[in-house]
Design a protein around this motif. Structure first.
Motif, PDB file in Angstrom:
ATOM      1  N   LEU A  87      45.110  29.242  39.872  1.00 56.91           N
ATOM      2  CA  LEU A  87      45.778  29.288  38.579  1.00 56.91           C
ATOM      3  C   LEU A  87      47.285  29.345  38.756  1.00 56.91           C
ATOM      4  O   LEU A  87      48.037  28.626  38.081  1.00 56.91           O
ATOM      5  CB  LEU A  87      45.286  30.493  37.776  1.00 56.91           C
ATOM      6  CG  LEU A  87      45.965  30.727  36.421  1.00 56.91           C
ATOM      7  CD1 LEU A  87      45.756  29.533  35.496  1.00 56.91           C
ATOM      8  CD2 LEU A  87      45.439  32.008  35.775  1.00 56.91           C
ATOM      9  N   TYR A  88      47.739  30.179  39.673  1.00 58.32           N
ATOM     10  CA  TYR A  88      49.168  30.306  39.919  1.00 58.32           C
ATOM     11  C   TYR A  88      49.752  28.977  40.400  1.00 58.32           C
ATOM     12  O   TYR A  88      50.776  28.505  39.889  1.00 58.32           O
ATOM     13  CB  TYR A  88      49.440  31.393  40.952  1.00 58.32           C
ATOM     14  CG  TYR A  88      50.895  31.474  41.341  1.00 58.32           C
ATOM     15  CD1 TYR A  88      51.813  32.117  40.523  1.00 58.32           C
ATOM     16  CD2 TYR A  88      51.353  30.867  42.504  1.00 58.32           C
ATOM     17  CE1 TYR A  88      53.161  32.154  40.860  1.00 58.32           C
ATOM     18  CE2 TYR A  88      52.694  30.897  42.852  1.00 58.32           C
ATOM     19  CZ  TYR A  88      53.601  31.540  42.027  1.00 58.32           C
ATOM     20  OH  TYR A  88      54.933  31.562  42.354  1.00 58.32           O
ATOM     21  N   GLY A  89      49.109  28.363  41.401  1.00 54.84           N
ATOM     22  CA  GLY A  89      49.649  27.144  41.987  1.00 54.84           C
ATOM     23  C   GLY A  89      49.706  25.985  41.004  1.00 54.84           C
ATOM     24  O   GLY A  89      50.716  25.283  40.916  1.00 54.84           O
ATOM     25  N   VAL A  90      48.628  25.770  40.257  1.00 51.02           N
ATOM     26  CA  VAL A  90      48.605  24.664  39.293  1.00 51.02           C
ATOM     27  C   VAL A  90      49.652  24.883  38.201  1.00 51.02           C
ATOM     28  O   VAL A  90      50.374  23.957  37.807  1.00 51.02           O
ATOM     29  CB  VAL A  90      47.201  24.514  38.676  1.00 51.02           C
ATOM     30  CG1 VAL A  90      47.219  23.528  37.522  1.00 51.02           C
ATOM     31  CG2 VAL A  90      46.203  24.068  39.745  1.00 51.02           C
ATOM     32  N   ILE A 100      46.494  44.560  39.768  1.00 50.65           N
ATOM     33  CA  ILE A 100      45.983  44.574  38.395  1.00 50.65           C
ATOM     34  C   ILE A 100      44.465  44.692  38.370  1.00 50.65           C
ATOM     35  O   ILE A 100      43.906  45.393  37.503  1.00 50.65           O
ATOM     36  CB  ILE A 100      46.446  43.317  37.632  1.00 50.65           C
ATOM     37  CG1 ILE A 100      47.975  43.248  37.593  1.00 50.65           C
ATOM     38  CG2 ILE A 100      45.888  43.315  36.207  1.00 50.65           C
ATOM     39  CD1 ILE A 100      48.659  44.421  36.943  1.00 50.65           C
ATOM     40  N   GLN A 101      43.771  44.062  39.316  1.00 45.88           N
ATOM     41  CA  GLN A 101      42.307  44.133  39.293  1.00 45.88           C
ATOM     42  C   GLN A 101      41.804  45.531  39.606  1.00 45.88           C
ATOM     43  O   GLN A 101      40.727  45.910  39.164  1.00 45.88           O
ATOM     44  CB  GLN A 101      41.700  43.100  40.247  1.00 45.88           C
ATOM     45  CG  GLN A 101      41.966  43.319  41.723  1.00 45.88           C
ATOM     46  CD  GLN A 101      40.959  44.224  42.394  1.00 45.88           C
ATOM     47  OE1 GLN A 101      39.839  44.377  41.922  1.00 45.88           O
ATOM     48  NE2 GLN A 101      41.379  44.836  43.492  1.00 45.88           N
ATOM     49  N   ARG A 115      39.222  39.614  36.190  1.00 48.51           N
ATOM     50  CA  ARG A 115      39.659  38.604  35.212  1.00 48.51           C
ATOM     51  C   ARG A 115      41.096  38.862  34.775  1.00 48.51           C
ATOM     52  O   ARG A 115      41.914  37.942  34.714  1.00 48.51           O
ATOM     53  CB  ARG A 115      38.721  38.603  34.015  1.00 48.51           C
ATOM     54  CG  ARG A 115      38.983  37.487  33.001  1.00 48.51           C
ATOM     55  CD  ARG A 115      37.916  37.483  31.919  1.00 48.51           C
ATOM     56  NE  ARG A 115      38.187  36.531  30.861  1.00 48.51           N
ATOM     57  CZ  ARG A 115      37.878  35.241  30.897  1.00 48.51           C
ATOM     58  NH1 ARG A 115      37.277  34.759  31.972  1.00 48.51           N
ATOM     59  NH2 ARG A 115      38.149  34.447  29.883  1.00 48.51           N
ATOM     60  N   ALA A 116      41.413  40.112  34.486  1.00 51.17           N
ATOM     61  CA  ALA A 116      42.787  40.458  34.110  1.00 51.17           C
ATOM     62  C   ALA A 116      43.737  40.223  35.282  1.00 51.17           C
ATOM     63  O   ALA A 116      44.876  39.779  35.093  1.00 51.17           O
ATOM     64  CB  ALA A 116      42.860  41.909  33.651  1.00 51.17           C
ATOM     65  N   GLY A 117      43.291  40.517  36.509  1.00 50.09           N
ATOM     66  CA  GLY A 117      44.123  40.275  37.681  1.00 50.09           C
ATOM     67  C   GLY A 117      44.442  38.807  37.855  1.00 50.09           C
ATOM     68  O   GLY A 117      45.581  38.433  38.178  1.00 50.09           O
ATOM     69  N   THR A 118      43.452  37.952  37.638  1.00 49.39           N
ATOM     70  CA  THR A 118      43.667  36.510  37.741  1.00 49.39           C
ATOM     71  C   THR A 118      44.680  36.034  36.706  1.00 49.39           C
ATOM     72  O   THR A 118      45.593  35.259  37.009  1.00 49.39           O
ATOM     73  CB  THR A 118      42.335  35.768  37.548  1.00 49.39           C
ATOM     74  OG1 THR A 118      41.431  36.156  38.589  1.00 49.39           O
ATOM     75  CG2 THR A 118      42.536  34.257  37.580  1.00 49.39           C
ATOM     76  N   ILE A 119      44.540  36.507  35.491  1.00 46.67           N
ATOM     77  CA  ILE A 119      45.460  36.107  34.417  1.00 46.67           C
ATOM     78  C   ILE A 119      46.865  36.619  34.707  1.00 46.67           C
ATOM     79  O   ILE A 119      47.855  35.922  34.442  1.00 46.67           O
ATOM     80  CB  ILE A 119      44.931  36.616  33.066  1.00 46.67           C
ATOM     81  CG1 ILE A 119      43.647  35.861  32.701  1.00 46.67           C
ATOM     82  CG2 ILE A 119      45.977  36.464  31.971  1.00 46.67           C
ATOM     83  CD1 ILE A 119      42.927  36.400  31.496  1.00 46.67           C
ATOM     84  N   ALA A 120      46.983  37.817  35.254  1.00 42.53           N
ATOM     85  CA  ALA A 120      48.307  38.355  35.592  1.00 42.53           C
ATOM     86  C   ALA A 120      49.010  37.475  36.611  1.00 42.53           C
ATOM     87  O   ALA A 120      50.220  37.238  36.511  1.00 42.53           O
ATOM     88  CB  ALA A 120      48.169  39.781  36.118  1.00 42.53           C
ATOM     89  N   ALA A 121      48.269  36.975  37.600  1.00 49.50           N
ATOM     90  CA  ALA A 121      48.868  36.070  38.584  1.00 49.50           C
ATOM     91  C   ALA A 121      49.367  34.801  37.901  1.00 49.50           C
ATOM     92  O   ALA A 121      50.451  34.288  38.219  1.00 49.50           O
ATOM     93  CB  ALA A 121      47.845  35.721  39.664  1.00 49.50           C
ATOM     94  N   ALA A 125      47.893  40.728  30.267  1.00 55.10           N
ATOM     95  CA  ALA A 125      46.767  40.175  31.024  1.00 55.10           C
ATOM     96  C   ALA A 125      45.440  40.714  30.500  1.00 55.10           C
ATOM     97  O   ALA A 125      44.455  39.976  30.385  1.00 55.10           O
ATOM     98  CB  ALA A 125      46.925  40.509  32.506  1.00 55.10           C
ATOM     99  N   VAL A 126      45.400  41.992  30.171  1.00 53.25           N
ATOM    100  CA  VAL A 126      44.174  42.581  29.623  1.00 53.25           C
ATOM    101  C   VAL A 126      43.846  41.951  28.271  1.00 53.25           C
ATOM    102  O   VAL A 126      42.683  41.625  27.983  1.00 53.25           O
ATOM    103  CB  VAL A 126      44.323  44.109  29.499  1.00 53.25           C
ATOM    104  CG1 VAL A 126      43.141  44.707  28.726  1.00 53.25           C
ATOM    105  CG2 VAL A 126      44.425  44.751  30.880  1.00 53.25           C
ATOM    106  N   ALA A 127      44.862  41.768  27.432  1.00 51.33           N
ATOM    107  CA  ALA A 127      44.625  41.169  26.117  1.00 51.33           C
ATOM    108  C   ALA A 127      44.113  39.735  26.246  1.00 51.33           C
ATOM    109  O   ALA A 127      43.161  39.332  25.572  1.00 51.33           O
ATOM    110  CB  ALA A 127      45.905  41.207  25.295  1.00 51.33           C
TER     111      ALA A 127
END
Length: 430
Positions: free
Chosen positions: A49-52, A168-169, A175-181, A394-396
Motif C-alpha cells: 500500500l505504501y509503495g503503490v 500501530i498494529q 488493518r489499522a496498522g496497514t492503513i497508517a502506513a 487509521a482506526v477510523a
C-alpha cells in the motif's frame, strides 16, 4: 540397471513429495518464488500500500513539474536541474551530497551583516548518518551519490512504513496498522520521503525505537535512539521519550521487578550519546562550544523562540498579510490547516490511550516544531516524524470496506503529488 535407477529416482521423488505434503520439512531449491518467513508476511500489505501510493504521488509530481517547466530555469542547487528528478536533490539535498562527497570542513565564519544571517552557512549543520550511508552505498554499489541518496531514502521509507505498521498494529490491530502506513505516504510533506533528505531514515529509526520501548527491548531502544542522534537534531525528542519511558519503568516497583533495572538504565545512558557526541565534536572542531547552535541561529535563522514566530505567522495569515520572514503563501496556508487540525488529532490520539513513549514523542515533536523559528511552510515536513498522530485516522478508516478504501487512497495519492510534493519543492523551500 536403467530401470532400477529410474525406480530409485521415482521412489526418491515420491518420498520427497510425501515429506513435503506431510509436513513441509523439505523444499526443493527450484521452488519459486521462495516462501517468506512467517514473521515477514504481515508486512506485505502495508508495504505494498505504501509503495503503490508513493509511486502514484511521485508520478503526479513529475507530470506537474514537466507541465510547469519552471525548474529548468532555476539554479540546480535551489530547486532546479536538467531533469525533473534533479529537483529531489536540491536545497538540503545539495548539502547532504556535499557532505557525502567532500566530508566536513567545520568553521564559523562571521558575515558583515545585521540581518537574519550573520554567520556563513556550513555543512556541519547537517548530521552525519545519512550522508555517511550515501557514501557507503555509492562505494559498495558503484552508484553515483545522487542515486545512492535516493536509494537510501526509498529503502529507509519502507523500513519506516514497516515500523509505523508495527507500532500501530500493537495498539489497534493489523488493518489499522496497514492503513497508517498508507497514510504516511500521503501525509503533508511526504514528498521528501523519496528525496535526498534524511526524514525517511529518521522516521525509520524513530518508529522502531518506539516499538522497542513498547515491547520492552531496552537495549535495542537505547542503541536506536543513539543512532537517531547521529541523524537529526530533532532526535532530542525521541531520546527524551525513551528516557522518560525508562524512568517511569524504573519508578514502578512492579515493572522494575518484571523488566529489571539494567535495561532501562542502559537505554537512558546510551540514547543521548550520539546527539551529544556530534554537537560536542562540532564545538571542538570550530573552537566554540556552542558552535552548532550559533550556526543554526545565525546561519539558518532557526532557533527555539517559544512559539513567537508561529504566532506571528498565524496573525499575519489571519488578516491576509505576509509581513514575516520566509513567507510562502501556498505552503503557509496548507501548514496553517495542519496546525489547526493538531488539537483535534492530539485529542483523538489520546483517546486511544497509546503508550507513554508515543505520547511523549509526539507532543515533544509538536512543541519543538511550533516553538521554533523556521520556515513555517515546512511545518508539514517538520511534523512528518509525528507518525502517532495517524493512529486515530487509521482506526477510523479501518472501519471502511475495501472499495471505499480504494477510492480514498487513490484520491489521496493523486492529490499528494501536488500538496505533499509540488507545493514543498516548487512553491516553497523544503
Amino acid at each position: 540397471m536403467d530401470t532400477a535407477a529410474d525406480d530409485m529416482v521415482t521412489d526418491t521423488s515420491a518420498g520427497a513429495g510425501k515429506r513435503l505434503s506431510d509436513g513441509g520439512r523439505e523444499r526443493s531449491w527450484r521452488t519459486w518464488p521462495p516462501s517468506l518467513p512467517p514473521g515477514a508476511r504481515p508486512y506485505l500489505a502495508p508495504l505494498a500500500l505504501y509503495g503503490v501510493t508513493k509511486l502514484v504521488g511521485l508520478a503526479v509530481f513529475a507530470s506537474l513539474l514537466e507541465y510547469a517547466g519552471d525548474y529548468k530555469g532555476k539554479n540546480p542547487r535551489f530547486g532546479g536541474g536538467a531533469h525533473w528528478w534533479d529537483v529531489l536533490a536540491t536545497w538540503d539535498g545539495w548539502w547532504y551530497l556535499q557532505v557525502a562527497e567532500h566530508g566536513y570542513h567545520p568553521a564559523l565564519v562571521r558575515l558583515d551583516s545585521d540581518g537574519l544571517f550573520t554567520v556563513q552557512q556550513n555543512s556541519v549543520a547537517f548530521f552525519p548518518l545519512y550522508p555517511a550511508l550515501i557514501r557507503m552505498v555509492s562505494e559498495s554499489t558503484g552508484l553515483g551519490l545522487y542515486g545512492s541518496g535516493i536509494l537510501v531514502s526509498v529503502l529507509s521509507s519502507f523500513v519506516a512504513a514497516a515500523g509505523i505498521y508495527a507500532v500501530i498494529q500493537l495498539i489497534a490491530g493489523a488493518r489499522a496498522g496497514t492503513i497508517a502506513a498508507g497514510l504516511w505516504a500521503v501525509a503533508p510533506g511526504a514528498g521528501v520521503e523519496w528525496a535526498v533528505y534524511s526524514e525517511s531514515l529518521f522516521v525509520a529509526i524513530a518508529a522502531w525505537t518506539c516499538y522497542a520501548v513498547m515491547t520492552k527491548r531496552w537495549v535495542t531502544a537505547g542503541l536506536l535512539a543513539f543512532t537517531a542522534g547521529l541523524n537529526r537534531p530533532t532526535s532530542a525528542v525521541l531520546i527524551g521519550a525513551v528516557g522518560l519511558a525508562a524512568l517511569v519503568t524504573l519508578a514502578r516497583p512492579a515493572s522494575r521487578r518484571e523488566h529489571g533495572v539494567r535495561g532501562p538504565v542502559y537505554a537512558m545512558v546510551v540514547a543521548p550519546l550520539g546527539l551529544l557526541g556530534y554537537i560536542a565534536w562540532v564545538g571542538y572542531s570550530t573552537g566554540e562550544a556552542t558552535a552548532y547552535f550559533t550556526l543554526q541561529r545565525e546561519g539558518w535563522a532557526h532557533f527555539f523562540d517559544y512559539g513567537a514566530y508561529t504566532l506571528d505567522v498565524l496573525r499575519n495569515l489571519a488578516v491576509g498579510r505576509g509581513d514575516y520572514p520566509f513567507a510562502f503563501s501556498t505552503p503557509d496556508l496548507l501548514s496553517v490547516q495542519l496546525v489547526l487540525a493538531l488539537p483535534f488529532l492530539i485529542a483523538l490520539m489520546l483517546r486511544k490511550k497509546p503508550p507513554l513513549v508515543l505520547v511523549a514523542y509526539t507532543l515533544a515533536t509538536i512543541i519543538t516544531v511550533l516553538g521554533t523559528q523556521q520556515m513555517f511552510g515546512n511545518t508539514m515536513r517538520y511534523l512528518l516524524p509525528a507518525f502517532p498522530l495517524l493512529l486515530a485516522p487509521a482506526v477510523a478508516l479501518s472501519r471502511l470496506k475495501r472499495p471505499s478504501l480504494v477510492v480514498f487512497f487513490t484520491t489521496a495519492a493523486l492529490a499528494s503529488g501536488w500538496y505533499a510534493h509540488y507545493v514543498i519543492f516548487e512553491l516553497g523551500v523544503p
